[in-house]
Design a protein around this motif. Structure first.
Motif, mmCIF file in Angstrom:
data_model
loop_
_atom_site.group_PDB
_atom_site.id
_atom_site.type_symbol
_atom_site.label_atom_id
_atom_site.label_comp_id
_atom_site.label_asym_id
_atom_site.label_seq_id
_atom_site.Cartn_x
_atom_site.Cartn_y
_atom_site.Cartn_z
ATOM 1 N N ARG A 7 7.790 1.133 -4.495
ATOM 2 C CA ARG A 7 7.091 0.114 -3.781
ATOM 3 C C ARG A 7 7.202 0.159 -2.336
ATOM 4 N NH1 ARG A 7 7.119 -6.450 -5.064
ATOM 5 N NH2 ARG A 7 6.113 -7.042 -3.199
ATOM 6 N N SER A 8 8.404 0.303 -1.969
ATOM 7 C CA SER A 8 8.495 0.306 -0.574
ATOM 8 C C SER A 8 7.986 1.250 0.273
ATOM 9 C CB SER A 8 9.966 0.341 -0.099
ATOM 10 O OG SER A 8 10.592 1.490 -0.408
ATOM 11 N N TRP A 54 0.901 2.024 -7.651
ATOM 12 C CA TRP A 54 0.363 1.454 -6.488
ATOM 13 C C TRP A 54 -0.830 2.309 -5.966
ATOM 14 C CZ3 TRP A 54 5.386 2.437 -7.403
ATOM 15 C CH2 TRP A 54 6.120 1.075 -7.547
ATOM 16 N N ARG A 70 13.291 -1.108 1.257
ATOM 17 C CA ARG A 70 12.629 -1.419 2.354
ATOM 18 C C ARG A 70 13.415 -0.711 3.731
ATOM 19 N NH1 ARG A 70 9.811 -7.090 1.495
ATOM 20 N NH2 ARG A 70 7.894 -6.369 0.220
ATOM 21 N N GLU A 86 4.066 0.693 0.413
ATOM 22 C CA GLU A 86 3.709 -0.350 1.452
ATOM 23 C C GLU A 86 3.550 0.420 2.507
ATOM 24 O OE1 GLU A 86 6.120 -4.225 -0.172
ATOM 25 O OE2 GLU A 86 7.128 -2.929 1.131
ATOM 26 N N ALA A 103 0.778 -4.476 -2.865
ATOM 27 C CA ALA A 103 2.159 -4.329 -3.159
ATOM 28 C C ALA A 103 2.403 -4.701 -4.559
ATOM 29 C CB ALA A 103 2.924 -5.020 -2.130
#
Length: 491
Positions: A476-477, A394, A356, A480, A487
């Protein structure tokens, strides 16, 4: 000539060998009992935490503290994350953040996971200074293009791994970051004289050595400006004079895989093994597909070279002694570092936190509602292999297209009346991806581009997101940030 058990065992003590399957074959267990230094596991040996932990227990029981190794860099090069991608951001992401405390924490957590699974030697970190943006071998595996930055993080990564009782291996000496070809398939050339090497390539290796790295892995690169046109792995001036003499390294020197064309093309793996030992290497990583008969041929070549006087017996004894010392180091740390597999990953949040923090956005990222996500396929490097990447976990319905054959109109038609996100990986290295993306962005300037490789090129677009890697946590970051509904990846 009759077999010499002493010479055979000394030769075995220099070998780091692969094998074929999820179970240890008899030739591996017998070989470890007969003095083979250790094994290197690849994707074909790993099928989940429970399986690999059981396998590694069997390997450990076959001898006294054998080396159980793998290439686990985190980020794009992962073996334990083969099925879904890594839980740890790679070096490029950590270098972009430039927080050495985070780098040490990520590698400490990674090391604890490896140790809990039964690994004792990690052929990482890569401490190459990636000065060639189009480098097909290093790229996001490097902390960056600045020697001092790479040095800071090299020391932190080494310390983190070894905090957890896993021996680190700084690679690829004396530096693979200025290459434009892949040493898996040919011998790359680095145009650097001794002065340039000293102020660029060697700076991170000095830092890794000062941090106490237990091993250093050589590169199959040619350095004509340094007076070594042969592969560095086979060059005494590089391994013995430079690494041992000038840099003062007294740990184990590991060869990169000897089945790679950059070192064994034209001479074969057995002869490359002999020359690597003569140059000063101690532990010979044979590669992924060098199995029982070929291992026996390598051993026979080493023994034959000693008998013929081509390889000094005291050089072989020195190499065997160094690998034995490394095994003792890892063995001394086994009891305190091991945890049962059920507890592995309890600190995995540090990897997602790092991913992130590594995100960078150029332009203005608008709110997105139910975007169409299209991924432009990119061939994986040989070192990376087939590891999942992208945003599809995602964003269900994500489509991956071949940029060499996909029509821009097909991408545009699919996103009619919806927001459009295009995901690329190292677009600067793939002309077809750049052409397709430029046409799409020309027609849809509001396109959001996610670059999951090195952000060395960007089109004109609404927003350009750089993840500095394609690990699962990098994906994933980014998801998001793009407002994915959940998430939690869809499996």
């Amino acid at each position: 000539m009759p077999a010499d058990p002493t010479l055979d065992r000394l030769a075995n003590a220099t070998l780091l060998v692969p094998f074929e399957s999820h179970r240890a074959p008899r030739w591996i267990l017998d070989g470890l009992a007969d003095g083979i230094a250790g094994v290197c596991l690849f994707h074909n040996n790993i099928d989940g935490a429970e399986q690999v932990a059981a396998l590694n227990r069997e390997l450990a029981a076959a001898a006294d503290s054998p080396l159980v190794s793998l290439d686990e860099e985190g980020g794009d090069v992962t073996r334990i994350g083969q099925s879904a991608g890594s839980d740890y951001p790679g070096n490029a992401a950590l270098g972009a953040i430039d927080d050495t405390g985070l780098t040490r924490a990520v590698h400490r957590t990674l090391g604890a996971e490896l140790r809990a699974l039964g690994f004792t030697l990690d052929l990482a970190p890569a401490v190459d200074v990636n000065t060639a943006a189009d480098n097909p071998t290093i790229g996001t595996r490097s902390f960056g293009a600045d020697a001092d930055l790479v040095a800071r993080h090299a020391a932190a990564a080494v310390s983190g791994l070894q905090d957890s009782g896993v021996a680190a291996c700084a690679k690829h000496f004396p530096g693979h970051g200025a290459t434009r070809t892949d040493s898996h398939i040919e011998l790359p050339v680095v145009d650097a004289d001794p002065e340039l090497l000293a102020r660029r390539e060697l700076v991170p290796f000095r830092a890794a050595i000062e941090a106490g790295t237990r091993s250093v892995l050589t590169a199959h690169i040619s350095l004509p400006g340094f007076g070594t046109p042969e592969p560095a792995t086979l060059a005494p001036r590089v391994v013995t004079d430079l690494l041992r003499g000038e840099l003062g390294f007294d740990g184990v020197v590991v060869s990169d895989a000897l089945e790679m064309e950059g070192v064994s093309a034209g001479i074969g793996i057995p002869e490359a093994a002999v020359r690597a030992l003569a140059a000063g290497c101690d532990l010979l990583c044979l590669g992924r597909f060098v199995y029982a008969d070929q291992v026996a041929a390598v051993r026979a070549a080493i023994v034959g070279a000693v008998r013929e006087g081509r390889l000094a017996s005291d050089r072989l004894e020195e190499a065997a002694a160094r690998t034995l010392e490394l095994r003792r180091w890892t063995g001394d740390r086994a009891a305190s570092a091991e945890r049962p597999p059920a507890e592995v990953g309890s600190d995995a949040g540090v990897g997602l936190d790092g991913a992130r923090r590594a995100l960078r956005v150029d332009g203005i990222l608008p709110p997105l509602h139910d975007p169409v996500v299209v991924e432009l396929d990119a061939p994986p490097g040989i070192a990376v292999g087939e590891v999942p990447w992208g945003l599809s976990p995602w964003f269900p319905g994500t489509e991956r297209v071949d940029p060499a054959t996909a029509a821009p109109s097909a991408v545009l038609d699919r996103a009619a009346d919806r927001d459009l996100v295009v995901v690329v990986r190292d677009a600067h290295r793939h002309a077809a991806a750049r052409r397709l993306l430029e046409e799409v962005c020309r027609a849809r300037p509001d396109t959001v581009v996610v670059e999951m490789g090195l952000p060395a090129w960007r089109p004109r677009c609404q927003a350009h997101i750089s993840t500095y890697g394609a690990a699962r946590v990098n994906g994933r970051s980014a998801a998001e940030l793009l407002g994915a509904a959940s998430a939690t990846p869809v499996r």
